[in-house]
Design an enzyme around this catalytic site. Structure first.
Site, mmCIF file in Angstrom:
data_model
loop_
_atom_site.group_PDB
_atom_site.id
_atom_site.type_symbol
_atom_site.label_atom_id
_atom_site.label_comp_id
_atom_site.label_asym_id
_atom_site.label_seq_id
_atom_site.Cartn_x
_atom_site.Cartn_y
_atom_site.Cartn_z
ATOM 1 N N LYS A 1 -4.807 42.303 4.107
ATOM 2 C CA LYS A 1 -3.602 42.441 4.941
ATOM 3 C C LYS A 1 -2.363 42.202 4.089
ATOM 4 C CE LYS A 1 -2.170 38.049 5.018
ATOM 5 N NZ LYS A 1 -1.225 37.289 4.547
ATOM 6 N N VAL B 1 -8.299 37.373 -5.291
ATOM 7 C CA VAL B 1 -8.501 36.075 -4.626
ATOM 8 C C VAL B 1 -7.248 35.196 -4.770
ATOM 9 C CG1 VAL B 1 -9.911 33.960 -4.690
ATOM 10 C CG2 VAL B 1 -10.988 36.198 -4.952
ATOM 11 N N ALA B 2 -6.994 34.373 -3.730
ATOM 12 C CA ALA B 2 -5.822 33.472 -3.697
ATOM 13 C C ALA B 2 -4.559 34.263 -4.028
ATOM 14 C CB ALA B 2 -6.005 32.293 -4.644
ATOM 15 N N ALA C 1 -5.234 37.578 2.221
ATOM 16 C CA ALA C 1 -6.198 37.132 3.235
ATOM 17 C C ALA C 1 -7.627 37.618 2.983
ATOM 18 C CB ALA C 1 -5.735 37.535 4.644
ATOM 19 N N ASP D 1 -5.557 33.020 9.875
ATOM 20 C CA ASP D 1 -5.447 34.479 9.709
ATOM 21 C C ASP D 1 -6.703 35.208 10.184
ATOM 22 O OD1 ASP D 1 -2.932 34.444 8.655
ATOM 23 O OD2 ASP D 1 -3.547 34.688 6.564
HETATM 24 P P1 ATP Z 1 -4.249 33.874 2.746
HETATM 25 O O1 ATP Z 1 -3.328 35.031 2.553
HETATM 26 O O2 ATP Z 1 -5.016 33.906 4.056
HETATM 27 O O3 ATP Z 1 -3.685 32.554 2.454
HETATM 28 P P2 ATP Z 1 -5.307 34.313 0.154
HETATM 29 O O4 ATP Z 1 -5.402 35.780 -0.095
HETATM 30 O O5 ATP Z 1 -4.091 33.637 -0.406
HETATM 31 O O6 ATP Z 1 -5.422 34.065 1.690
HETATM 32 P P3 ATP Z 1 -8.095 33.974 -0.388
HETATM 33 O O7 ATP Z 1 -8.381 35.142 -1.271
HETATM 34 O O8 ATP Z 1 -8.556 34.048 1.006
HETATM 35 O O9 ATP Z 1 -6.551 33.599 -0.430
HETATM 36 O O10 ATP Z 1 -8.711 32.707 -1.147
HETATM 37 C C1 ATP Z 1 -8.194 31.412 -1.033
HETATM 38 C C2 ATP Z 1 -9.287 30.430 -1.471
HETATM 39 O O11 ATP Z 1 -10.317 30.464 -0.494
HETATM 40 C C3 ATP Z 1 -9.949 30.786 -2.789
HETATM 41 O O12 ATP Z 1 -9.383 30.036 -3.830
HETATM 42 C C4 ATP Z 1 -11.423 30.465 -2.575
HETATM 43 O O13 ATP Z 1 -11.778 29.260 -3.215
HETATM 44 C C5 ATP Z 1 -11.594 30.263 -1.068
HETATM 45 N N1 ATP Z 1 -12.542 31.211 -0.453
HETATM 46 C C6 ATP Z 1 -13.425 30.905 0.486
HETATM 47 N N2 ATP Z 1 -14.130 31.979 0.876
HETATM 48 C C7 ATP Z 1 -13.660 33.022 0.187
HETATM 49 C C8 ATP Z 1 -13.984 34.404 0.168
HETATM 50 N N3 ATP Z 1 -14.951 34.929 0.950
HETATM 51 N N4 ATP Z 1 -13.273 35.199 -0.656
HETATM 52 C C9 ATP Z 1 -12.288 34.664 -1.418
HETATM 53 N N5 ATP Z 1 -11.964 33.373 -1.459
HETATM 54 C C10 ATP Z 1 -12.638 32.543 -0.661
#
Ligand code: ATP
Length: 284
Positions: A10, A95-96, A100, A136
């Site tokens: 998203k 990731v992170a 989301a 989210d």
């Molecule tokens: P948001 O925008 O909802 O804050 P994000 O994109 O910033 O999410 P994610 O990619 O969801 O962040 O990852 C955040 C943390 O969640 C990662 O550092 C990881 O350790 C943990 N995590 C748990 N499950 C997952 C998963 N299925 N995929 C990625 N990260 C995950």
């Protein structure tokens, strides 16, 4: 029995924080939409009770910290399922990154297990299960485009924005969402983006008004700590993206582009700065 579920990323077209609540969460107003960059979950039944998570990505947790694991665990507990499951996550979403990815994996796991075990879970119960995993997750269950309020779990569906290209660029830093919200001083926000204006822009299908209404109050926090995100924004603007914003708590920056002829130039220009660049469509 084996099935597949797509878990799209998203972006936030706007993100405002109204105030910090007594329960520690922030009261937000966000307009979110899905883009065509997705993880793919393969869900297979296992004998016994175990939940097994695997992924080709070496950098996500594979234990009960994985949000897809939590989704499986909560569904098994709530509906008394005495069956094991293997969820393989083909990770494509950075990731992170503010996209989301984890929440979308959890939502896809809930959708997939609901199908696998023919549970016919009522929509409200799916949303409640999702909200218990993360703010989210309810949006990722419904997908599409929505205004999210409360801590992000109360959703009002909106029409899809007009079709356009979305160029995503993630600098090589990981940003903790909790860290960014922790540093935010909600009472000192200088300029609040308007959810009403963005909603109207979408309803009128005005690409120009969507671009000029983009806003995210978390940008100031992340940009002040990571000047490279600011630089990335400027580069994307200079390369000719029509509207540029950081998604969620960052550090991914996205650019909206209406003309296909501009996409390759912006993409190639960004690749000089940034390893992780994606040119995708808005999911309409
Ligand atoms: P948001 O925008 O909802 O804050 P994000 O994109 O910033 O999410 P994610 O990619 O969801 O962040 O990852 C955040 C943390 O969640 C990662 O550092 C990881 O350790 C943990 N995590 C748990 N499950 C997952 C998963 N299925 N995929 C990625 N990260 C995950």
């Amino acid at each position: 029995m084996k099935l597949y579920e797509k878990a799209p990323a998203k972006i936030n077209l706007m993100l405002d924080v109204l105030h910090k609540r007594p329960d520690g969460y922030h009261e937000v107003e966000m307009i979110m939409t899905m883009v065509d960059l997705a993880d793919r979950l393969t869900i297979t039944e296992l004998p016994g009770h175990t939940i097994k998570i695997s992924s080709q990505a070496g950098y996500i947790p594979l234990d009960d910290k994985n949000l897809a694991y939590q989704a499986a665990s909560k569904i098994k507990e709530r509906y008394g399922i005495r069956q094991g499951v293997h969820i393989h996550i083909d990770k494509q979403i950075p990731v992170a990154a503010g996209l989301a990815g984890g929440s979308s994996d959890a939502a896809a796991a809930l959708r997939g297990l609901n199908r696998l075990w023919k549970l016919d879970i009522p929509h409200e119960d799916m949303m409640e299960l999702g909200a218990s995993i993360g703010s989210d997750v309810p949006f990722c269950i419904t997908g599409g485009t929505a205004l999210a309020t409360g801590r992000g779990e109360r959703l009002t569906p909106l029409p899809s924005p007009p079709d356009c290209w979305v160029i995503l660029a993630k600098p090589p830093i990981n940003v903790s969402t909790a860290g960014v919200y922790g540093r935010l001083r909600a009472d000192q926000i200088k300029q609040h983006p308007s959810a009403a204006a963005m909603q109207q822009a979408i309803e009128q299908q005005s690409f120009e008004a969507i671009c000029s209404g983009l806003g995210n109050v978390l940008e100031d926090v992340t940009l002040s700590h990571y000047p490279e995100v600011q630089q990335l924004k400027q580069t994307m603007q200079q390369l000719g993206a029509d509207g540029v914003l950081m998604s969620g708590s960052g550090p991914t920056v996205f650019g909206l582009v209406s003309k296909e002829s501009k996409v390759a130039r912006i993409y190639n220009g960004l690749r000089g700065f940034c390893h992780e660049v994606y040119a995708v469509r808005m999911l309409t």
